[in-house]
Design a protein around this motif. Structure first.
Motif, PDB file in Angstrom:
ATOM      1  N   ALA A 172       0.823  -1.209   0.000  1.00 37.12           N
ATOM      2  CA  ALA A 172       0.000   0.000   0.000  1.00 37.12           C
ATOM      3  C   ALA A 172       0.862   1.266   0.000  1.00 37.12           C
ATOM      4  CB  ALA A 172      -0.929  -0.003   1.214  1.00 37.12           C
ATOM      5  N   LYS A 173       0.447   2.243  -0.793  1.00 39.33           N
ATOM      6  CA  LYS A 173       1.174   3.499  -0.881  1.00 39.33           C
ATOM      7  C   LYS A 173       1.178   4.212   0.472  1.00 39.33           C
ATOM      8  CE  LYS A 173       1.344   7.844  -3.467  1.00 39.33           C
ATOM      9  NZ  LYS A 173       0.706   8.664  -4.536  1.00 39.33           N
ATOM     10  N   GLY A 174       2.346   4.645   0.888  1.00 34.71           N
ATOM     11  CA  GLY A 174       2.469   5.357   2.156  1.00 34.71           C
ATOM     12  C   GLY A 174       2.528   4.450   3.365  1.00 34.71           C
ATOM     13  N   LYS A 175       2.423   3.144   3.170  1.00 31.04           N
ATOM     14  CA  LYS A 175       2.455   2.222   4.303  1.00 31.04           C
ATOM     15  C   LYS A 175       3.873   2.111   4.854  1.00 31.04           C
ATOM     16  CE  LYS A 175       1.199  -2.461   5.718  1.00 31.04           C
ATOM     17  NZ  LYS A 175       0.596  -3.746   5.288  1.00 31.04           N
ATOM     18  N   ARG A 176       3.983   2.123   6.154  1.00 32.32           N
ATOM     19  CA  ARG A 176       5.292   1.994   6.799  1.00 32.32           C
ATOM     20  C   ARG A 176       5.569   0.511   7.044  1.00 32.32           C
ATOM     21  NH1 ARG A 176       7.497   5.563  11.888  1.00 32.32           N
ATOM     22  NH2 ARG A 176       9.599   4.675  11.952  1.00 32.32           N
ATOM     23  N   LEU A 177       6.552  -0.001   6.341  1.00 31.83           N
ATOM     24  CA  LEU A 177       6.868  -1.426   6.447  1.00 31.83           C
ATOM     25  C   LEU A 177       7.605  -1.726   7.748  1.00 31.83           C
ATOM     26  CD1 LEU A 177       8.165  -2.195   2.829  1.00 31.83           C
ATOM     27  CD2 LEU A 177       5.864  -2.540   3.735  1.00 31.83           C
ATOM     28  N   THR A 178       7.372  -2.914   8.267  1.00 36.66           N
ATOM     29  CA  THR A 178       8.156  -3.370   9.414  1.00 36.66           C
ATOM     30  C   THR A 178       9.570  -3.672   8.931  1.00 36.66           C
ATOM     31  OG1 THR A 178       7.608  -5.708   9.065  1.00 36.66           O
ATOM     32  CG2 THR A 178       6.087  -4.401  10.425  1.00 36.66           C
TER      33      THR A 178
ATOM     34  N   HIS B 125      10.554  -5.195   5.180  1.00 38.40           N
ATOM     35  CA  HIS B 125      11.484  -4.478   4.301  1.00 38.40           C
ATOM     36  C   HIS B 125      12.646  -5.380   3.903  1.00 38.40           C
ATOM     37  CE1 HIS B 125      14.826  -1.735   3.301  1.00 38.40           C
ATOM     38  NE2 HIS B 125      13.874  -1.004   2.758  1.00 38.40           N
ATOM     39  N   ARG B 126      13.164  -6.138   4.830  1.00 35.79           N
ATOM     40  CA  ARG B 126      14.292  -7.033   4.526  1.00 35.79           C
ATOM     41  C   ARG B 126      13.861  -8.162   3.605  1.00 35.79           C
ATOM     42  NH1 ARG B 126      17.127  -8.708  10.009  1.00 35.79           N
ATOM     43  NH2 ARG B 126      18.547  -9.730   8.556  1.00 35.79           N
TER      44      ARG B 126
END
Length: 306
Positions: A85-91, A95-96
């Motif tokens: 999702a756009k703007g979603k902050r990944l854990t 991310h890894r």
């Protein structure tokens, strides 16, 4: 694409309709298949060249790798898009995972992805074997070592051990691993983990620490903790300890069944902060503060002498 033929597939469909959809798709009668992760394994459709995965940050690394493998099985160039999702902050873990799947594009990258997945998710109890089963419970490398020891003992005239090998579980309040920033190459980290798992004496632990410092520079706290935990494990094996756990504000050493603690010797030798029972020893981490590491080693050394 208005003229595209679209079909849907998911795990709650009955067998016959699902089979019909997949057959139509494989034969080219369906242009776009909208599906759940049911397609992640067991499909070989060479004419599929594009994969779009929505909410890819919610999937595990193994799932991402399997899904990507559904395209590019033919001669046409393939594309895989993993979206979130756009703007979603990944854990950090998500991310890894996505970064790993993005980087691992070369042939035979499955093993590298598996090892990265191991690092991201954690290896469980690396220093113990408090699980049931055989290879799957203790790990392939440790299983091979145990088997090698058993064969060697038989060749030397029989196994003297009267009970199964007990490897203590170690759970201490510290982070213990080899950081990526210290050893960047994942294959090298794997090799080092394998070597660490084979250390059998405290002198070998000290030699390994010197080697790491010489090859990679000053040892970071996480690696120092890992070496410390291995040293603790080796001492614990010698004195018959089943587990060393962190319990509230204490570190608890529990003996294997039938083994008892020499209470008088320990309390006289170690003094304040260490309490001994019949089959366990408790270190008060609140009272000991940062000295708990030294106190734990001294406790194990005293138990070995007793």
């Amino acid at each position: 694409v208005p003229e595209a033929e679209i079909a849907v597939a998911h795990g709650q469909m009955h067998e016959e309709p699902l089979e019909h959809v997949m057959l139509e798709f494989s034969q080219g009668n369906v242009d776009i298949l909208v599906s759940t992760t049911i397609i992640e394994s067991g499909l070989d459709i060479p004419n599929v060249n594009t994969l779009i995965v929505n909410d890819a940050d919610k999937l595990g690394l193994a799932q991402l790798y399997q899904l990507r493998g559904r395209v590019g099985r033919g001669t046409n160039r393939a594309y895989a898009y993993f979206l979130y999702a756009k703007g979603k902050r990944l854990t950090p873990q998500a991310h890894r995972r996505l970064k790993t799947i993005f980087e691992a594009t070369e042939l035979g990258s499955g093993f590298r992805i598996a090892m990265r997945d191991l690092e991201i998710r954690g290896a469980g109890n690396l220093l113990g074997a408090a699980q049931s089963g055989h290879i799957s419970s203790v790990g392939f490398d440790l299983y091979c070592r145990l088997l090698q020891e058993a064969v060697a003992a038989l060749r030397e005239g029989g196994i003297q051990r009267t009970s199964p090998l007990q490897l203590p579980t170690i759970d201490l309040p510290m982070q213990s691993h080899i950081p990526r920033e210290y050893v960047s190459d994942i294959d090298m980290r794997l090799t080092l983990y394998q070597r660490l798992a084979k250390l059998s004496t405290t002198q070998q632990v000290a030699d390994m620490a010197d080697e790491l410092k010489d090859r990679f520079g000053p040892v970071p706290s996480q690696v120092a903790n890992l070496l410390y935990a291995i040293e603790v494990k080796l001492l614990a094996v010698d004195v018959g300890i089943e587990s060393i756990d962190t319990d509230d504000k204490s570190i608890v050493l529990r003996m294997v069944e039938g083994k008892q603690v020499d209470k008088a010797l320990l309390e006289k030798t170690l003094g304040d902060g260490v309490k001994a029972g019949t089959n366990q020893v408790r270190l008060d981490t609140k009272r000991l503060g940062s000295r708990w590491r030294t106190a734990l080693l001294k406790t194990l050394q005293a138990m070995a002498k007793g």
